[in-house]
Design a protein around this motif. Structure first.
Motif, short mmCIF file in Angstrom:
data_model
loop_
_atom_site.label_atom_id
_atom_site.label_comp_id
_atom_site.label_asym_id
_atom_site.label_seq_id
_atom_site.Cartn_x
_atom_site.Cartn_y
_atom_site.Cartn_z
N GLU A 248 0.83 -1.21 0.00
CA GLU A 248 0.00 0.00 0.00
C GLU A 248 0.86 1.26 0.00
O GLU A 248 0.61 2.21 -0.75
CB GLU A 248 -0.92 -0.02 1.23
CG GLU A 248 -1.69 1.24 1.46
CD GLU A 248 -2.41 1.25 2.82
OE1 GLU A 248 -2.99 2.31 3.13
OE2 GLU A 248 -2.39 0.24 3.55
N LEU A 249 1.87 1.28 0.83
CA LEU A 249 2.74 2.45 0.93
C LEU A 249 3.52 2.67 -0.36
O LEU A 249 3.64 3.81 -0.84
CB LEU A 249 3.71 2.29 2.11
CG LEU A 249 3.07 2.30 3.49
CD1 LEU A 249 4.05 1.82 4.55
CD2 LEU A 249 2.52 3.66 3.83
N MET A 250 4.04 1.62 -0.91
CA MET A 250 4.81 1.74 -2.14
C MET A 250 3.92 2.16 -3.31
O MET A 250 4.33 2.98 -4.14
CB MET A 250 5.55 0.44 -2.46
CG MET A 250 6.61 0.08 -1.40
SD MET A 250 7.83 1.38 -1.09
CE MET A 250 8.88 1.12 -2.49
N LYS A 251 2.72 1.64 -3.36
CA LYS A 251 1.78 2.03 -4.42
C LYS A 251 1.49 3.53 -4.34
O LYS A 251 1.49 4.24 -5.34
CB LYS A 251 0.49 1.23 -4.32
CG LYS A 251 -0.51 1.56 -5.41
CD LYS A 251 -1.77 0.73 -5.27
CE LYS A 251 -2.76 1.12 -6.36
NZ LYS A 251 -4.01 0.37 -6.22
N GLU A 252 1.25 4.02 -3.11
CA GLU A 252 0.97 5.44 -2.92
C GLU A 252 2.18 6.31 -3.32
O GLU A 252 2.02 7.43 -3.80
CB GLU A 252 0.57 5.73 -1.48
CG GLU A 252 0.01 7.12 -1.31
CD GLU A 252 -0.65 7.35 0.05
OE1 GLU A 252 -0.61 8.49 0.52
OE2 GLU A 252 -1.20 6.39 0.62
N ALA A 253 3.36 5.76 -3.14
CA ALA A 253 4.58 6.48 -3.53
C ALA A 253 4.89 6.33 -5.02
O ALA A 253 5.85 6.93 -5.52
CB ALA A 253 5.77 5.98 -2.70
N GLY A 254 4.08 5.54 -5.72
CA GLY A 254 4.30 5.34 -7.15
C GLY A 254 5.41 4.36 -7.46
O GLY A 254 6.05 4.44 -8.51
N LEU A 255 5.65 3.43 -6.54
CA LEU A 255 6.73 2.46 -6.70
C LEU A 255 6.18 1.04 -6.59
O LEU A 255 5.06 0.83 -6.15
CB LEU A 255 7.78 2.67 -5.60
CG LEU A 255 8.41 4.06 -5.55
CD1 LEU A 255 9.19 4.24 -4.26
CD2 LEU A 255 9.30 4.28 -6.75
N THR A 256 7.00 0.08 -6.97
CA THR A 256 6.60 -1.32 -6.86
C THR A 256 7.02 -1.85 -5.49
O THR A 256 7.92 -1.31 -4.84
CB THR A 256 7.27 -2.18 -7.94
OG1 THR A 256 8.69 -2.15 -7.74
CG2 THR A 256 6.91 -1.66 -9.34
N HIS A 257 6.36 -2.92 -5.10
CA HIS A 257 6.68 -3.57 -3.83
C HIS A 257 8.14 -4.01 -3.82
O HIS A 257 8.84 -3.87 -2.81
CB HIS A 257 5.74 -4.76 -3.62
CG HIS A 257 5.90 -5.42 -2.30
ND1 HIS A 257 6.88 -6.37 -2.07
CD2 HIS A 257 5.23 -5.28 -1.15
CE1 HIS A 257 6.78 -6.80 -0.82
NE2 HIS A 257 5.78 -6.15 -0.24
N GLY A 258 8.62 -4.50 -4.94
CA GLY A 258 10.00 -4.96 -5.02
C GLY A 258 11.03 -3.86 -4.81
O GLY A 258 12.13 -4.11 -4.32
N GLY A 259 10.68 -2.64 -5.16
CA GLY A 259 11.59 -1.52 -4.98
C GLY A 259 11.80 -1.12 -3.54
O GLY A 259 12.75 -0.39 -3.21
N PHE A 260 10.96 -1.59 -2.68
CA PHE A 260 11.01 -1.25 -1.25
C PHE A 260 12.39 -1.55 -0.66
O PHE A 260 12.97 -0.74 0.06
CB PHE A 260 9.93 -2.02 -0.50
CG PHE A 260 10.01 -1.89 0.99
CD1 PHE A 260 9.51 -0.77 1.62
CD2 PHE A 260 10.62 -2.88 1.75
CE1 PHE A 260 9.60 -0.64 2.99
CE2 PHE A 260 10.71 -2.75 3.12
CZ PHE A 260 10.19 -1.63 3.75
N TYR A 261 12.91 -2.74 -0.97
CA TYR A 261 14.15 -3.19 -0.32
C TYR A 261 15.40 -2.47 -0.84
O TYR A 261 16.48 -2.65 -0.28
CB TYR A 261 14.27 -4.71 -0.44
CG TYR A 261 13.19 -5.38 0.38
CD1 TYR A 261 13.29 -5.44 1.77
CD2 TYR A 261 12.04 -5.87 -0.22
CE1 TYR A 261 12.29 -6.01 2.54
CE2 TYR A 261 11.03 -6.44 0.54
CZ TYR A 261 11.16 -6.51 1.92
OH TYR A 261 10.15 -7.06 2.67
#
Length: 195
Positions: A35-48
């Protein structure tokens, strides 16, 4: 072509800003990484690429949320030329502060989480409590017991906003804010007043 360090830093800052608002509005357990990454316009994979874990993100976002409050409190204190204390109290106990937890003081929303949280969150919370106490203590410079008054004031501010958000009755919510504000603006015991 890879992202530059400046782009990476800007992305990280954006994720922290979004997360700091989410945790103030919803608490630390609610927002998920996706949810947080989507709101930031990023993919879940980019989180790490930016954070070691969800706990790492939450701890850093809590520190950001808590630190944002210092500047707001200082501006509020300077906003009233007659009484810095009254300026701070009026701004903190305003209905708009109560009604906008996502941009409000993180001491209110993160208190319980900090109490149960990891050491990093507790340290960020404590740092902010100490900063607010120092600021408020400075407002009561002529008080014989400025430190105790600062503790009482900060506790009343945080508690009044917390309770005003938690009750269902809007009249009681408003009464909590106005009554506590009125009492906090009375001269502290031992304060020298002109008269």
């Amino acid at each position: 072509m890879g992202h530059s360090q400046a782009d990476k830093a800007a992305t990280r800052a954006r994720v922290l800003r979004i997360t700091s608002r989410k945790i103030r509005a919803e608490g630390v357990t609610r927002p998920g990484i996706a949810e947080l990454m989507k709101e930031a316009g990023l993919t879940h994979g980019g989180f790490y690429k930016h954070f070691a874990s969800r706990d790492d993100l939450i701890a850093q976002a809590a520190a950001v949320a808590l630190a944002e409050g210092s500047a707001k409190m200082e501006r509020a204190a300077r906003g009233n030329e007659q009484s810095a204390r009254a300026g701070l109290v009026d701004a903190y106990l305003a209905k708009r502060h109560r009604d906008r937890p996502a941009t409000g003081c993180a001491l209110v929303t993160l208190g319980a989480a900090a109490g149960r949280g990891d050491e990093q969150v507790k340290q960020a919370y404590e740092k902010q409590v100490r900063a607010y106490l120092e600021l408020i203590e400075g407002l009561d410079g002529d008080s014989e017991d400025a430190r105790a008054e600062a503790m009482l004031t900060l506790s009343a501010l945080v508690g009044a906003v917390l309770m005003s958000r938690a009750v269902a009755d809007e009249d009681l919510s408003d009464e909590l804010l106005t009554t506590v504000a009125r009492r906090l603006k009375e001269p502290a015991p031992g304060t020298v007043t002109a008269g």
